[in-house]
Motif scaffolding. Structure first.
Motif, PDB file in Angstrom:
ATOM      1  N   GLU A  60     -58.007  38.090 -59.619  1.00  0.00           N
ATOM      2  CA  GLU A  60     -57.103  38.976 -58.882  1.00  0.00           C
ATOM      3  C   GLU A  60     -55.967  39.457 -59.801  1.00  0.00           C
ATOM      4  O   GLU A  60     -55.587  40.628 -59.800  1.00  0.00           O
TER       5      GLU A  60
ATOM      6  N   ALA B 278     -57.198  42.002 -62.240  1.00  0.00           N
ATOM      7  CA  ALA B 278     -57.420  43.300 -61.584  1.00  0.00           C
ATOM      8  C   ALA B 278     -56.103  44.062 -61.440  1.00  0.00           C
ATOM      9  O   ALA B 278     -56.059  45.284 -61.595  1.00  0.00           O
ATOM     10  N   MET B 279     -55.004  43.343 -61.158  1.00  0.00           N
ATOM     11  CA  MET B 279     -53.682  43.986 -61.057  1.00  0.00           C
ATOM     12  C   MET B 279     -53.267  44.612 -62.376  1.00  0.00           C
ATOM     13  O   MET B 279     -52.406  45.481 -62.427  1.00  0.00           O
TER      14      MET B 279
ATOM     15  N   ARG C  48     -56.691  32.091 -59.175  1.00  0.00           N
ATOM     16  CA  ARG C  48     -56.725  33.501 -58.746  1.00  0.00           C
ATOM     17  C   ARG C  48     -56.602  34.455 -59.941  1.00  0.00           C
ATOM     18  O   ARG C  48     -56.102  35.566 -59.832  1.00  0.00           O
TER      19      ARG C  48
END
Ligand SMILES: [Zn+2]
Ligand SMILES: [Zn+2]
Length: 348
Positions: free
Chosen positions: A312, A315-316, A309
């Motif tokens: 993801e 992106a955070m 992941r």
């Protein structure tokens, strides 16, 4: 094994890679967790040069899986943290006691131009793994490497007992600076322009650390900082004029195209030291391992995600080209420190 690979600026991929061979003097570490660092982010944003095809990551903890010929200081099963700042030991800076500034870094930068730790396994020269004390969890140990970096830069800052310290940037590095300084009694203000990051820092850090927006931190009437630590790589132009006489400015953040304009008069008349310290010495890393027994570093870990992941997780951390997500450049953070785990989970 699976690995997160730097494909190109703006592009990371999830690849199958062979488990690395364990050469003479090396140990094979089964990675338990790797922290995502500002450097990984900068590589993907094209702000830090790296070799395409390299496995990313350098802030790793794990278990020794095997030892190569001649490597006897650790044994299979030992829990370790990786010191990714390799040096040659032979060049002039190394021989003069400055291994962090080794002149032969090419091919030795883990996760930059040599395969890194966002993978199931990594092979590491045995001198660059340290056993974790039993009381230091992997979650905490994953912050040892950035802590070592902070310790080296705080040493360069030479803060005194009653100093006012301004830390610019409330990412993990800024937050670690504040955590260590607050423990030793310094009065710390943390300036952060990203509202998400500022809020996370307020929640996680000791209450004696004041977290302010940059404009608020610079308001007239606030005590002039004796020490400024800029972790953002964007040294504010007027900062030298705001530092107390005899003060110090440490430039900790940097990026490929980073340029700052410095007003010379306050530097000279105020007797200000403008300092760059760079990465840590091996002794700083050992100190960081020791201090980790007493510092609640894991409080900065806001997310633990399985390796697959990674997108993801990135992106955070606002790893998107500036402006494309509607956030201002350098904003849009939804996490502090994110750990990636090849095993899919991590004990608290
Ligand atoms: Zn790092
Ligand atoms: Zn060297």
């Amino acid at each position: 094994m699976k690995a997160v690979v730097f494909e190109d600026v703006g592009l990371a991929g999830f690849h199958d890679r062979a488990v690395p061979a364990c050469d003479v003097g090396e140990v094979l570490v089964e990675v338990a967790a790797t922290g995502i660092c500002g450097t990984d982010r900068a590589i993907l944003l094209g702000e830090f040069p790296a070799t395409r095809g390299v496995v990313l990551g350098h802030e790793a903890v794990g278990t020794v899986a095997a030892t190569g010929p001649g490597a006897g200081s650790v044994a299979p099963g030992d829990r370790v943290v990786v010191n990714p700042t390799y040096h040659c030991g032979r060049c002039r800076p190394c021989r003069r006691g400055l291994p962090a500034h080794c002149a032969a870094k090419a091919g030795r930068e883990v996760g930059v131009d040599r395969d890194g730790t966002m993978a199931g396994f990594v092979a590491v020269p045995e001198h660059f793994v340290h056993r974790l004390p039993g009381s230091v969890s992997y979650r905490r140990g994953a912050l040892v490497e950035p802590l070592a970096c902070v310790l080296n830069n705080l040493r360069a800052a030479r803060p005194r007992w009653d100093d006012q310290v301004l830390v610019v940037g409330a990412g993990p590095i800024g937050a670690l600076c504040a955590m260590v300084l607050a423990r030793r009694g310094s009065r710390v203000t943390l300036a952060e322009h990203d509202p998400g990051r500022a809020e996370i820092a307020r929640l996680l850090l000791p209450r004696t650390v004041r977290v302010l927006g940059p404009e608020e931190a610079a308001e007239p009437g606030r005590p002039a900082p004796d020490v400024v630590i800029d972790t953002t790589g964007s040294l504010p132009g007027g900062v030298l004029g705001t530092v107390a006489a005899g003060g110090t400015v440490v430039v900790m953040g940097e990026r490929e195209a980073g340029v700052a304009t410095v007003r010379l008069r306050p530097l000279v008349t105020g007797g200000i030291r403008l300092v760059g310290a760079g990465p840590y010495r091996p002794a700083d890393f050992e100190l960081a391992v020791d201090l980790a027994q007493d510092l609640p570093l894991e409080e900065l870990v806001t997310h633990v995600l399985p390796l697959e992941r990674y997108a993801e997780a990135l992106a955070m951390l606002a790893v998107v080209p500036a402006g494309t997500d509607g956030a201002a450049p350098g904003c849009g953070y939804r996490a502090m420190k994110v750990l990636l785990t090849p095993g899919g989970s991590l004990a608290p």
